[in-house]
Each structure stands twice: as C-alpha cells, then as structure tokens.
Design a protein around this motif. Structure first.
Motif, PDB file in Angstrom:
ATOM      1  N   SER A 178     -10.324 -43.414-112.710  1.00 12.21           N
ATOM      2  CA  SER A 178      -9.831 -43.628-111.546  1.00 12.21           C
ATOM      3  C   SER A 178      -8.164 -43.703-111.789  1.00 12.21           C
ATOM      4  O   SER A 178      -7.537 -43.447-110.926  1.00 12.21           O
ATOM      5  N   ASP A 179      -7.734 -44.264-112.982  1.00 11.17           N
ATOM      6  CA  ASP A 179      -6.378 -44.688-113.454  1.00 11.17           C
ATOM      7  C   ASP A 179      -5.710 -43.301-113.472  1.00 11.17           C
ATOM      8  O   ASP A 179      -4.729 -43.126-113.033  1.00 11.17           O
ATOM      9  N   GLU A 180      -6.417 -42.288-114.143  1.00 13.78           N
ATOM     10  CA  GLU A 180      -5.908 -41.132-114.370  1.00 13.78           C
ATOM     11  C   GLU A 180      -5.596 -40.304-113.177  1.00 13.78           C
ATOM     12  O   GLU A 180      -4.789 -39.511-112.837  1.00 13.78           O
ATOM     13  N   ALA A 181      -6.750 -40.351-112.201  1.00 14.84           N
ATOM     14  CA  ALA A 181      -6.778 -39.765-110.992  1.00 14.84           C
ATOM     15  C   ALA A 181      -5.335 -40.352-109.968  1.00 14.84           C
ATOM     16  O   ALA A 181      -4.791 -39.385-109.520  1.00 14.84           O
ATOM     17  N   THR A 182      -5.345 -41.454-109.975  1.00  8.07           N
ATOM     18  CA  THR A 182      -4.227 -42.165-109.413  1.00  8.07           C
ATOM     19  C   THR A 182      -3.042 -41.719-109.775  1.00  8.07           C
ATOM     20  O   THR A 182      -1.945 -41.213-108.873  1.00  8.07           O
ATOM     21  N   TRP A 197       3.983 -42.146-102.195  1.00  5.20           N
ATOM     22  CA  TRP A 197       2.588 -42.170-101.438  1.00  5.20           C
ATOM     23  C   TRP A 197       2.546 -43.369-100.892  1.00  5.20           C
ATOM     24  O   TRP A 197       3.016 -44.499-100.812  1.00  5.20           O
ATOM     25  N   ASP A 198       1.536 -43.354 -99.800  1.00  2.76           N
ATOM     26  CA  ASP A 198       0.984 -44.461 -99.110  1.00  2.76           C
ATOM     27  C   ASP A 198      -0.205 -44.878 -99.249  1.00  2.76           C
ATOM     28  O   ASP A 198      -0.988 -44.203-100.095  1.00  2.76           O
ATOM     29  N   GLU A 199      -0.622 -46.002 -99.554  1.00  6.47           N
ATOM     30  CA  GLU A 199      -1.929 -46.616-100.487  1.00  6.47           C
ATOM     31  C   GLU A 199      -3.012 -46.056 -99.882  1.00  6.47           C
ATOM     32  O   GLU A 199      -4.077 -45.564-100.581  1.00  6.47           O
ATOM     33  N   PRO A 200      -3.421 -46.027 -98.433  1.00  2.64           N
ATOM     34  CA  PRO A 200      -4.473 -45.437 -97.978  1.00  2.64           C
ATOM     35  C   PRO A 200      -4.658 -43.959 -98.490  1.00  2.64           C
ATOM     36  O   PRO A 200      -5.696 -43.363 -98.969  1.00  2.64           O
TER      37      PRO A 200
END
Length: 234
Positions: A178-182, A197-200
């Motif tokens: 998930s960290d890599e994807a983010t 980016w927006d958080e949602p």
C-alpha cells in the motif's frame, strides 16, 4: 562550475543504452536534492552530486559513510555510471532507458538500494523552484553557463506516451504494498494532473492499484475527467 541540470544530462548520456531527456534531468535534479552531502558541506562531495561510494582512481572519502570525492567531473560521472550499471539497480536502469516520467524515475530511485529518497514532495518542491535548484553548482566541476528554467509547452500538447510496465513485458514482479501504491499515485497526480492529490482520491486510486495492478489502474486514472481535461479531450 557545472550546474546540477547540466551534470544530470552528462550523466544520463554516459549510461549505456540511455540518453538524456527533460524528465530524466528533472528526476536527477530531485535525486541530487534528496542527497545529504550538500547539506553537510558547501555544495557537497566533489564531482559527486549523487553521493556514490564507488572508489575510483584518485578518489578519497568525503565522509565516514564512504561517499567519495572525485578529482574531476569526468571521473565523478564515470564512477556514478559504474555504480548504476553494477547489476544492483535493474529497475532504475529500466526506468532511465525507457525515458519514464520524472515521478516514475524518482520512485525507482527510492525503491532501489542506492539509499536516496527523492519523494513526491521533494520532486514537487524541485519543480516549483526549478530555475534555482537546477542551476545549483556541483562542487568540484568546471564552469558551465546556467541552464534556463524550462518553459511550459505551448498548447495543444501531444498526449504522453503510456508507461512501460514490467508486467506488460511478461516479467513477474512482487506484490505491491500500500505504501508503494500511494507513492506511485502521488506521482501520477503531479505528472498528469499538475496538482496535489486529495486524500479521498489518493486512497481510492492506491487501493485500486494494489487490487487491480498497474496497467489497469493507470488506464482508469487517465480516463478520469480531470486527466482527460489535461489532455485536451474534455
């Protein structure tokens, strides 16, 4: 002295199978900005803005970690090329040789054992003040005229080439965290939407990336109204 942008272009051109391009120069400048030696001493290790520890004829230690000073620019570039082509950085080399976007190159640096962290925030800061940061002098290099800040392309601009994914080449890659994807999605916002980016949205696309993979999620991301508007297809 040589500017960071000029040094980056020389470095990219010296890598076998690679050639300098604007996105690669921007990524390398962000890579240099993320290094620590320039924060320790004025302009950093001599002729070594990427802080490689490759020992070379005539080099000597800059610090206790083994980062090297090099006697001249040609030696520093040769040592940096020797490091990146030593077999430990295949994904980073692939990104450079395919002329990937600046965010993809920076992500590959972060994921490599090099140890540098040109994060999306570092890249965004560099782009925001590119004229100053790119023209910062590299210690221990000869004089070279400043590189002007890049000017925005005149509309209409052609759509970007789709990225080359390892999975498209039939190469198996480990499951993405998930960290890599983010991290990757943050780069998409900067590169393709030109915005933070927006958080949602970040949470949604990061989840899609983990669950459905790179090719599918990138295509879906670029099909959104915001991305299509940037491409002039709204």
């Amino acid at each position: 002295m040589t500017s960071r942008a000029a040094w980056a272009a020389l470095f990219l051109d010296a890598i076998p199978g690679c050639a300098s391009w604007s996105g690669g120069v921007v990524a390398c400048v962000a890579w240099m900005e993320s290094e620590r030696s320039w924060q320790i001493a004025a302009r950093g290790a001599l002729a070594n803005p990427l802080d490689t520890e490759e020992r070379w004829f005539g080099s000597w230690n800059f610090n206790s970690a083994g980062v090297q000073n090099y006697p001249d620019q040609a030696t520093g570039i040769a040592a940096s090329v020797a490091t990146i082509t030593n077999g430990d950085y295949p994904e980073l080399l692939a990104a450079l040789r395919s002329q990937a976007s600046s965010s993809v190159v920076c992500a590959a640096v972060c994921a490599s054992p090099w140890g540098s962290k040109p994060t999306p925030q570092v890249l965004a800061d560099v782009i925001a003040d590119y004229g100053t940061i790119a023209n910062t002098e590299v210690a221990g290099t000869p004089y070279q005229a400043p590189i002007p800040a890049p000017t925005p392309p005149k509309p209409p601009s052609p759509p970007p080439l789709p990225p080359i994914f390892l999975t498209d080449l039939g190469i198996e890659v480990p499951a993405m965290t998930s960290d890599e994807a983010t991290y990757i999605v943050q780069g998409w916002y900067i590169d393709h939407l030109g915005a933070r980016w927006d958080e949602p949205g970040l949470a949604y696309w990061s989840f899609q990336l983990v669950e459905k993979g790179l090719s599918y999620t990138f295509s879906a991301f670029m099909s959104t109204p915001e991305a299509q508007a940037k491409l002039g297809k709204s």
